[in-house]
Design a protein around this motif. Structure first.
Motif, short mmCIF file in Angstrom:
data_model
loop_
_atom_site.label_atom_id
_atom_site.label_comp_id
_atom_site.label_asym_id
_atom_site.label_seq_id
_atom_site.Cartn_x
_atom_site.Cartn_y
_atom_site.Cartn_z
N VAL A 263 -4.23 1.97 -2.39
CA VAL A 263 -4.70 0.69 -2.91
C VAL A 263 -4.46 0.65 -4.42
O VAL A 263 -4.58 1.65 -5.10
CB VAL A 263 -6.20 0.51 -2.62
CG1 VAL A 263 -6.69 -0.84 -3.14
CG2 VAL A 263 -6.48 0.64 -1.13
N TRP B 252 -1.64 2.79 -12.38
CA TRP B 252 -2.92 2.28 -11.92
C TRP B 252 -3.74 1.64 -13.05
O TRP B 252 -4.91 1.39 -12.89
CB TRP B 252 -3.70 3.43 -11.27
CG TRP B 252 -4.82 3.06 -10.37
CD1 TRP B 252 -5.11 1.83 -9.85
CD2 TRP B 252 -5.84 3.94 -9.88
NE1 TRP B 252 -6.24 1.89 -9.06
CE2 TRP B 252 -6.70 3.18 -9.06
CE3 TRP B 252 -6.10 5.30 -10.04
CZ2 TRP B 252 -7.80 3.74 -8.41
CZ3 TRP B 252 -7.18 5.85 -9.39
CH2 TRP B 252 -8.03 5.09 -8.58
N LEU C 76 -12.23 -0.02 -2.27
CA LEU C 76 -11.43 -0.54 -1.17
C LEU C 76 -10.86 0.59 -0.32
O LEU C 76 -10.80 0.48 0.92
CB LEU C 76 -10.30 -1.42 -1.72
CG LEU C 76 -10.74 -2.75 -2.34
CD1 LEU C 76 -9.54 -3.47 -2.97
CD2 LEU C 76 -11.40 -3.64 -1.29
N ALA C 77 -10.45 1.68 -0.96
CA ALA C 77 -9.96 2.83 -0.20
C ALA C 77 -11.07 3.42 0.66
O ALA C 77 -10.85 3.79 1.82
CB ALA C 77 -9.39 3.88 -1.14
N THR D 182 -5.08 -7.24 -4.62
CA THR D 182 -5.63 -6.73 -3.37
C THR D 182 -7.16 -6.86 -3.33
O THR D 182 -7.84 -6.49 -4.28
CB THR D 182 -5.24 -5.26 -3.17
OG1 THR D 182 -3.82 -5.15 -3.18
CG2 THR D 182 -5.78 -4.73 -1.85
N GLY E 70 -10.37 -0.35 -6.70
CA GLY E 70 -9.42 0.38 -5.86
C GLY E 70 -10.08 1.51 -5.09
O GLY E 70 -9.81 1.73 -3.90
N PHE F 86 0.82 -1.20 0.00
CA PHE F 86 0.00 0.00 0.00
C PHE F 86 0.87 1.27 0.00
O PHE F 86 0.39 2.35 0.36
CB PHE F 86 -0.92 0.01 1.22
CG PHE F 86 -1.88 -1.14 1.29
CD1 PHE F 86 -2.92 -1.25 0.38
CD2 PHE F 86 -1.74 -2.13 2.26
CE1 PHE F 86 -3.81 -2.31 0.44
CE2 PHE F 86 -2.63 -3.20 2.33
CZ PHE F 86 -3.67 -3.29 1.42
N SER G 133 -7.92 6.30 -4.72
CA SER G 133 -7.67 5.11 -3.89
C SER G 133 -6.54 5.32 -2.90
O SER G 133 -5.90 4.36 -2.48
CB SER G 133 -7.37 3.90 -4.78
OG SER G 133 -6.16 4.06 -5.48
N HIS H 195 -7.46 -8.12 2.30
CA HIS H 195 -6.15 -7.51 2.54
C HIS H 195 -6.29 -6.12 3.15
O HIS H 195 -5.50 -5.73 4.02
CB HIS H 195 -5.37 -7.45 1.23
CG HIS H 195 -5.19 -8.79 0.58
ND1 HIS H 195 -5.90 -9.17 -0.52
CD2 HIS H 195 -4.42 -9.85 0.93
CE1 HIS H 195 -5.56 -10.42 -0.85
NE2 HIS H 195 -4.67 -10.84 0.02
N VAL H 196 -7.29 -5.37 2.72
CA VAL H 196 -7.53 -4.05 3.31
C VAL H 196 -7.96 -4.19 4.76
O VAL H 196 -7.51 -3.44 5.64
CB VAL H 196 -8.58 -3.28 2.48
CG1 VAL H 196 -9.03 -2.02 3.22
CG2 VAL H 196 -8.01 -2.92 1.11
N GLU I 121 -10.81 -7.07 -0.38
CA GLU I 121 -11.30 -6.59 0.91
C GLU I 121 -10.55 -7.25 2.07
O GLU I 121 -10.28 -6.62 3.09
CB GLU I 121 -12.80 -6.87 1.04
CG GLU I 121 -13.67 -6.01 0.15
CD GLU I 121 -15.15 -6.27 0.38
OE1 GLU I 121 -15.47 -7.21 1.15
OE2 GLU I 121 -15.97 -5.55 -0.20
#
Length: 471
Positions: A446, A300, A380-381, A451, A377, A77, A403, A455-456, A453
């Motif tokens: 992210v 990205w 997730l952010a 990656t 991304g 990250f 992200s 991993h976040v 959910e």
């Protein structure tokens, strides 16, 4: 290496890469080796006789992979993402295999023409102004990075401001480049390379809330320089600053540049990829004022480094600023004036067939597949930011339109510095930091292809637990 030997070795290398990707979640994100460990494990002299590829791959496993920071790891990250993907790797492989030198149309017609079309495809996908397309006065080119794009924009801006004579002997004029205090350091480096020195850059204050350039402060700086006999040459506006992804207000900056005839370059190195999603094009409002624009598909957009997409509104002006044509490069196609020679669109002469990996990526994923990656991304952010917002120990330090999430423990810097070190020491995640309003701030960006959910959420649990430990 014969074609058949290459075939067998190639199978082994592709298998190694696929296995590497498959085992990434099991590896520590950053190297656990001490400095010098990789060098110490290598022989002190090159081999006298050739070795089989199996020996090289064994040393990749033993020496190289443990000494890496794994940018494709789902727990990476830090900084901004530096994506790659299977299609991108395959495109690079074909480029390396062809070994084309694309400095002129004549040295690789398909290399040039595929690149032109790929930049038009991207311009369409991002809904860039029509004047950036090759069908109009402008066009696009692949640079190695946004830093190189900024350098090229600086040189073109100086060429315009000086009427083509800005570096001639006897022409004694001072020129100025403007960017916000949040802008990338490559702007200062470009000014140094161009001969302007550190004093050639004026950093403009930002809004304390949005962290975006103040149009009023920009206007005041330009007017003060003009009154002092300094020539305003270039404004670099940023869409998605490195620290916080702040967005400079192009609708207000653009008219100021137009009024004072100052070249406007827009650096969207990270955030530009988001514009492939219609709902994320808010950063491009006012882009019609720009003289040049760039973003990095290698950040990205699932395209491996190096691949910066750079567009200009006036290709002729760019070529005039950079072209040098020695006799040994003269050829009939160039003399005809109907082809593009991309050597005139960049600082180096030589260039690789980088458009191939972009072509592979765009064709494999399609626009909808790339949009799905970007939207994932962003979602997730937002998920992580919700965790931060719900915990009174922490505070968000900036908005998170893309992200990247900037956050910190409330209070002094020390606990935040220790928190970052503790989280990164786990080997499960890797974060970096910046300073926002003078405060030590953690950054979670992210973007790695694997990656999810899970991993976040793991990152938040590690952060939350480390924050609960006594100092």
């Amino acid at each position: 290496m014969t074609p058949e030997e290459f075939r067998q070795a190639g199978y082994a290398v592709v298998d190694w890469i696929a296995d590497y990707w498959a085992t990434l979640p099991e590896r520590p994100v950053t190297s656990q080796d001490r400095p010098g460990a990789v060098a110490a494990g290598l022989p002190t002299a090159p081999p006298a006789e050739g070795e089989p590829v199996e020996s090289v791959l064994a040393d990749l496993d033993k020496l190289v992979a443990p000494g890496l920071t794994h940018w494709q790891h789902p727990g990476f990250f830090g900084y901004f993402p530096a994506n790659t993907s299977g299609p991108s790797v395959l495109g690079d492989l074909v480029s390396a295999g062809l070994g084309v030198q694309g400095m002129l149309w004549a040295t690789g017609p398909a290399c040039t023409e595929l690149e032109t079309v790929m930049l038009d495809w991207l311009a369409q996908a991002l809904d860039l102004p029509a004047r950036f397309r090759s069908t109009g006065p402008g066009g696009g080119v692949i640079q190695d990075s946004a830093s190189s794009a900024t350098l090229v924009a600086t040189l073109v801006a100086l060429h315009r401001a000086g009427g083509g004579r800005w570096r001639e002997v006897g022409v004694d004029r001072r020129y100025r480049v403007y960017a916000s205090t949040e802008a990338h350091s490559s702007i200062e480096k470009a000014a140094r390379i161009a001969g302007l020195g550190v004093d050639g850059v004026r950093l403009i204050e930002v809004d304390p809330v949005t962290r975006a350039m103040s149009p009023a402060a920009l206007r005041a700086a330009i007017e003060a320089d003009r009154a002092a006999g300094v020539v305003p040459a270039l404004v670099v506006a940023t869409v998605g600053t490195t620290s916080t992804t702040a967005i400079d207000p192009l609708p207000q900056i653009g008219p100021i540049c137009a009024e004072h005839q100052v070249f406007l370059h827009v650096d969207a190195a990270y955030a530009g990829a988001a514009a492939i999603c219609p709902e994320l094009r808010f950063g491009h409002a006012g882009l019609e004022y720009a003289d040049s624009y760039c973003f990095d598909p290698h950040k990205w957009l699932l395209t491996g480094f190096d691949c910066d997409a750079f567009w200009v509104a006036d290709a002729a002006e760019l070529v005039q600023a950079l072209t040098v044509l020695p006799e040994y490069l003269r050829n009939a196609a160039t003399e005809s004036g109907v082809v593009i020679d991309y050597r005139d669109w960049q600082v180096p002469l030589g260039r690789r067939f980088r458009a191939l990996k972009l072509w592979f990526v765009l064709r494999w994923y399609g626009i909808e597949g790339l949009r799905a990656h970007i939207r994932s991304g962003v979602a997730l952010a937002a998920r992580f930011a919700d965790r931060v917002r719900a915990d009174d120990r922490f505070e968000l330090m900036a908005s998170h339109p893309y992200s990247l999430v900037c956050f910190r423990l409330r209070g002094p810097d020390g606990p935040n510095e220790r928190l970052l070190a503790a989280v990164n020491s786990t080997g499960r995640v890797y974060l970096t930091h910046t300073r926002v309003a003078g405060k030590h701030t953690l950054r979670l960006a992210v973007g790695a292809p694997q990656t999810t959910e899970t991993h976040v959420d793991e990152a938040w649990e590690l952060i939350s637990q480390a924050a609960a430990l006594p100092d």
